[in-house]
Design a protein around this motif. Structure first.
Motif, short mmCIF file in Angstrom:
data_model
loop_
_atom_site.label_atom_id
_atom_site.label_comp_id
_atom_site.label_asym_id
_atom_site.label_seq_id
_atom_site.Cartn_x
_atom_site.Cartn_y
_atom_site.Cartn_z
N ILE A 137 0.96 -1.23 0.06
CA ILE A 137 -0.18 0.01 -0.10
C ILE A 137 0.98 1.14 -0.03
N GLY A 138 1.95 1.17 0.83
CA GLY A 138 3.01 2.14 0.94
C GLY A 138 3.43 2.62 -0.49
N ALA A 139 3.79 1.59 -1.07
CA ALA A 139 4.53 1.65 -2.61
C ALA A 139 3.39 2.46 -3.57
N LEU A 140 2.20 1.81 -3.47
CA LEU A 140 0.98 2.44 -4.36
C LEU A 140 0.65 3.99 -4.12
N VAL A 141 0.90 4.02 -2.77
CA VAL A 141 0.45 5.57 -2.55
C VAL A 141 1.66 6.34 -2.82
N GLY A 142 3.05 5.95 -2.74
CA GLY A 142 4.21 6.95 -3.01
C GLY A 142 4.16 6.99 -4.37
N ILE A 143 3.70 6.02 -5.34
CA ILE A 143 3.88 6.34 -6.75
C ILE A 143 2.69 7.01 -7.12
N ALA A 144 1.45 7.12 -6.53
CA ALA A 144 0.37 7.94 -7.02
C ALA A 144 0.34 9.38 -6.65
N THR A 145 1.21 9.72 -5.44
CA THR A 145 1.37 10.96 -5.06
C THR A 145 2.20 11.86 -5.88
N PRO A 146 1.36 13.04 -6.39
CA PRO A 146 2.19 13.86 -7.33
C PRO A 146 3.22 14.46 -6.50
N ASN A 147 4.61 14.61 -7.10
CA ASN A 147 5.65 15.15 -6.24
C ASN A 147 5.48 16.54 -5.91
N PHE A 148 4.98 17.23 -6.91
CA PHE A 148 4.97 18.75 -6.41
C PHE A 148 3.90 18.97 -5.46
N TRP A 149 2.80 18.20 -5.52
CA TRP A 149 1.80 18.27 -4.38
C TRP A 149 2.51 17.81 -3.09
N ARG B 85 -10.14 -13.39 -13.35
CA ARG B 85 -9.12 -13.18 -12.41
C ARG B 85 -9.39 -11.73 -11.95
N PHE B 86 -9.80 -10.78 -13.08
CA PHE B 86 -9.86 -9.45 -12.65
C PHE B 86 -11.13 -8.94 -11.78
N ARG B 87 -12.30 -9.78 -12.04
CA ARG B 87 -13.32 -9.59 -11.10
C ARG B 87 -13.43 -10.34 -9.81
N SER B 88 -12.08 -11.35 -9.38
CA SER B 88 -11.99 -11.62 -8.00
C SER B 88 -11.01 -10.86 -7.31
N ASN B 89 -10.53 -9.75 -8.15
CA ASN B 89 -9.53 -8.92 -7.35
C ASN B 89 -10.11 -7.66 -6.89
N ARG B 90 -10.32 -7.85 -5.49
CA ARG B 90 -11.15 -6.68 -4.81
C ARG B 90 -10.63 -5.35 -4.96
N THR B 91 -9.10 -5.33 -4.85
CA THR B 91 -8.58 -3.75 -4.70
C THR B 91 -8.88 -3.27 -6.40
N ALA B 92 -8.61 -4.23 -7.43
CA ALA B 92 -8.88 -3.62 -8.72
C ALA B 92 -10.25 -3.20 -8.80
N LEU B 93 -11.24 -3.94 -8.27
CA LEU B 93 -12.48 -3.28 -8.70
C LEU B 93 -12.88 -1.88 -7.88
N PHE B 94 -12.14 -2.13 -6.74
CA PHE B 94 -12.19 -0.94 -5.81
C PHE B 94 -11.70 0.44 -6.73
N ILE B 354 -6.33 4.49 -10.84
CA ILE B 354 -6.01 4.00 -12.27
C ILE B 354 -4.79 2.79 -12.02
N ASN B 355 -3.88 2.98 -11.17
CA ASN B 355 -2.95 2.23 -10.76
C ASN B 355 -3.34 0.84 -10.10
N LEU B 356 -4.42 0.87 -9.36
CA LEU B 356 -5.21 -0.20 -8.62
C LEU B 356 -5.70 -1.15 -9.91
N VAL B 357 -6.23 -0.35 -10.82
CA VAL B 357 -6.72 -1.07 -12.04
C VAL B 357 -5.61 -1.70 -12.79
N GLY B 358 -4.85 -0.82 -13.15
CA GLY B 358 -3.69 -1.41 -13.86
C GLY B 358 -2.92 -2.67 -13.26
N ASP B 359 -2.63 -2.66 -11.87
CA ASP B 359 -2.24 -3.88 -11.36
C ASP B 359 -3.08 -5.12 -11.33
N GLY B 360 -4.52 -4.70 -11.41
CA GLY B 360 -5.24 -5.77 -11.40
C GLY B 360 -5.63 -6.24 -12.99
#
Lengths: 317, 376
Positions: A137-149, B85-94, B354-360
């Motif tokens: 989760i930390g990595a996901l948040v770290g990547i998604a945070t805009p650095n300027f913000w 597989r995508f449908r069973s991935n809860r974070t991706a659906l979120f 978007i990244n959650l979807v991408g990982d999914g």
């Protein structure tokens, strides 16, 4: 393949890239709409005499390929000429900004490794457990945070609200305590996204190593888990971090452009953005070229370092 | 020792206890199971065993392909399995839910109208945003959040809540358009380079290498510097910097597919190259490219916002999330935190989703690829 031959072959592949990069940078002024002279002087009104002298100075009266070769010759001797906007020499202007960007980039890189490598190891060992989940989760948040913000928020909290740091860089030499203290926030801002990338990378490569036979063997020999992890698995998984050093440099340079703007850090990135808004194209060219050459050389060094660490790669290509 | 029995049998291998029928059923069973959850855990294991190294961008030629022939793209059951597989991935659906919610909010933020020749066609009449995002002084300037202005107002008294809602239109459309257009360039060039090889390959790949010498954002900044600010200029900059990854990735995959028997057979039958590339090569090679594209949407949106923040993206004053932050620094230093915090949160939320979807999508299409690692 011997390391020498590999080095030569790899260095040769950089030559066309280098030519392409210089051509593209050179073309910046010519690709811009309008007469190059107008672009150079920022569309100001200039008298015909200045126009003619500028035309001669930038060799604009010659065919394009000659212009390019002359430009490359000048650039190779670090002779960038004078900025028609500010009237200052471009070379020293850029060189003066360089140490600031290097200092910021290196400290951010070290910080990202200092966070990313341990976090990746912990996540790999704790595969699927709470620590792994937290690092994910930390990595996901770290990547998604805009650095300027992130930079702006840090500046607001620690600079404006708490008053612990100044909001603009102190007027002090780079290697001073005040400057180091000011650099803390930009470093954190720049390191965040990179640390996230390193963590994920470290986790996956460590996970892979831990499933190898030699790790089982080491465990079977009764070595302490600590020794297995830190002496055996870690060494092999660190090569993965080395291989993405090129990617890390690109990320750092991209980040530096933005972060320097947030913290008014007098580095290359700030110079680039300033010069673009001033339409000071010779400076833009110099900065972009320097960044490109640095990236090409860095990638070359990374590949060579990798060939030294892992001799298999030499036979691969 | 003098028993002659073994020598007479030499050369004939008999396998004891081999039940052909049972084995056949067993194999069928295993194959049909690939779409089940077992396959997911199987593939999870594979994922970690994969070497990350051979996917990394290095200076010279990169990404050799050949591991993804069974990545499940291109045939129906594979796609169904991926969707399962995508449908069973809860974070991706979120993540998908957040993207959908933001899209709906952006779409219905203000009415959509097209005016031409005196007629006005209203496509979408709803207006969730309380104010016109560009109308000045609908409230006091730099006011904090209140009931009338949930996110406060900016320096010119514009309603931030309305601006954040409408701003989604820019980020969403830039992300989608830039990645789609980059795919439209990267896929054909990558396929052609890998399929024909030779000097065509050399030319295209040297171009890719050259553009790769510039860090993503620096190149985009240089292009915007030439073209000037504006919506389409921004998209051009992001496309020029974006197609490289797809071309490189696809070429690597194509190189291995060109070697396969079915491509060989098609060539022998005299099928035109265009048909072979379009029907056989690209569909089998495209899985990793789609994965990379989904992962890239987030970084493209971030880059667009960063350009906006630097004052190089859209015209100043546009209600784009990054551009709204361009004046954020001075407002922030005066203590107006809300001007910065809300647009930034919107970018963060959108990119995270978007990244959650991408990982999914990564896990669903190509489970062997490590998530969280992206090329650019």
């Amino acid at each position: 393949m011997s390391i020498v031959r590999y080095t030569l072959r790899r260095a040769l592949t950089s030559v066309p890239v280098l030519i392409g990069a210089t051509a593209l940078t050179f073309g910046l002024v010519h690709l811009a709409p309008g007469d190059p002279i107008d672009v150079l002087v920022g569309f100001d009104h200039v008298d015909p005499a200045t126009r003619a002298s500028l035309r001669a100075e930038y060799n604009l009266d010659r065919p394009l390929w000659q212009q390019y070769l002359l430009w490359v010759r000048d650039v190779a001797t670090l002779e960038f000429g004078e900025s028609p906007i500010t009237g200052r020499d471009v070379g020293p202007t850029v060189a003066g900004r360089l140490p600031h960007t290097i200092a910021l980039g290196v400290s951010a890189w070290l910080l990202s490794l200092a966070i990313g490598i341990p976090a990746g190891i912990v996540a790999a060992v704790d595969d699927g457990g709470p620590a792994d989940e937290v690092s994910r989760i930390g990595a996901l948040v770290g990547i998604a945070t805009p650095n300027f913000w992130l930079g702006l928020v840090l500046l607001f909290v620690f600079g404006v609200q708490l008053g612990w740091v100044r909001v603009t860089p102190p007027d002090a030499p780079l290697a001073s305590l005040e400057m180091a203290w000011f650099m803390v926030l930009p470093t954190i801002t720049l390191a965040t996204a990179l640390a996230a990338v390193v963590t994920r990378l470290m986790r996956s490569s460590m996970r892979r190593e831990l499933e190898r036979e030699y790790v089982r063997g080491a465990r079977a020999r009764g070595l302490r888990e600590r020794t297995v992890l830190l002496k055996h698995a870690l060494r092999n998984s660190l090569t993965a971090v080395v291989t993405v050093a090129g990617l890390q440099i690109a990320l750092l340079l991209d980040g530096a452009v933005v972060v320097e703007q947030v913290f008014s850090w007098p580095g290359m990135g700030q110079l680039l953005v300033e010069s673009i808004s001033r339409r000071d194209f010779p400076v833009v060219q110099a900065v972009v070229l320097l960044i490109a050459v640095a990236t090409i050389v860095a990638n070359l060094l990374v590949d060579l370092a990798y060939a030294v660490i892992d001799p298999r790669i030499r036979h691969d290509r | 020792m003098t028993d002659r029995e073994p020598t007479t049998r030499r050369g004939r291998i008999r396998i004891e206890g081999f039940d052909e029928h049972a084995t056949a059923t067993n194999t069928d069973h295993v194959q049909s199971n690939r779409s089940d959850l077992d396959a997911v855990s199987d593939r999870r294991d594979e994922l970690d065993r994969r070497t990350t190294v051979d996917r990394l961008p290095t200076g010279g030629r990169s990404t050799r392909g050949g591991r993804n022939l069974d990545s499940g793209v291109g045939n129906k059951t594979g796609l169904e399995a991926s969707w399962g597989r995508f449908r069973s991935n809860r974070t991706a659906l979120f993540g998908l839910a957040i993207v959908a919610a933001l899209s709906v909010l952006a779409l219905f933020a203000r009415p959509l109208e097209f005016s031409a020749m005196g007629y006005t066609l209203t496509v979408q009449p709803f207006s969730l945003a309380p104010y016109d995002p560009s109308e000045l002084y609908v409230g006091p300037s730099n006011a904090g959040p209140s009931l009338a202005h949930p996110f406060g107002t900016d320096w010119a008294g514009r309603d931030l809540f309305s601006r954040v809602l409408v701003g989604g239109r820019y980020s969403l459309s830039i992300g989608a358009l830039a990645v789609t257009l980059a795919l439209c360039i990267g896929i054909p060039l990558g396929a052609i380079a890998g399929y024909f090889g030779g000097w065509i390959d050399e030319t295209i790949m040297r171009l890719v290498d050259t553009l790769y010498a510039f860090p993503f954002l620096v190149l985009a900044i240089a292009i915007v510097a030439i073209l000037g600010p504006g919506y389409w200029n921004l998209i051009v900059a992001l496309v020029v910097t974006g197609w490289l990854t797809y071309a490189r990735l696809l070429r690597g995959e194509v190189l291995s597919i060109v070697e396969t028997d079915y491509v060989e057979a098609s060539k022998a039958l005299g099928t035109p190259h265009r048909t072979i590339i379009g029907r056989h090569v690209v569909p089998n090679a495209i899985g990793p490219v789609i994965v990379q594209a989904t992962l890239n949407v987030g970084s493209v949106v971030l880059a667009a916002a960063a350009l906006g923040f630097l004052g190089l993206g859209l015209e100043a004053g546009t209600a784009e999330w990054g551009t709204m932050l361009a004046r954020g620094r001075s407002s922030l230093l005066q203590g107006h935190w809300h001007v910065t915090v809300f647009p930034g949160m919107a970018i963060f939320l959108f990119v995270l989703a978007i990244n959650l979807v991408g990982d999914g999508v990564t896990d669903a299409l190509d489970p062997r690829r490590e998530t969280g690692r992206r090329d650019r």
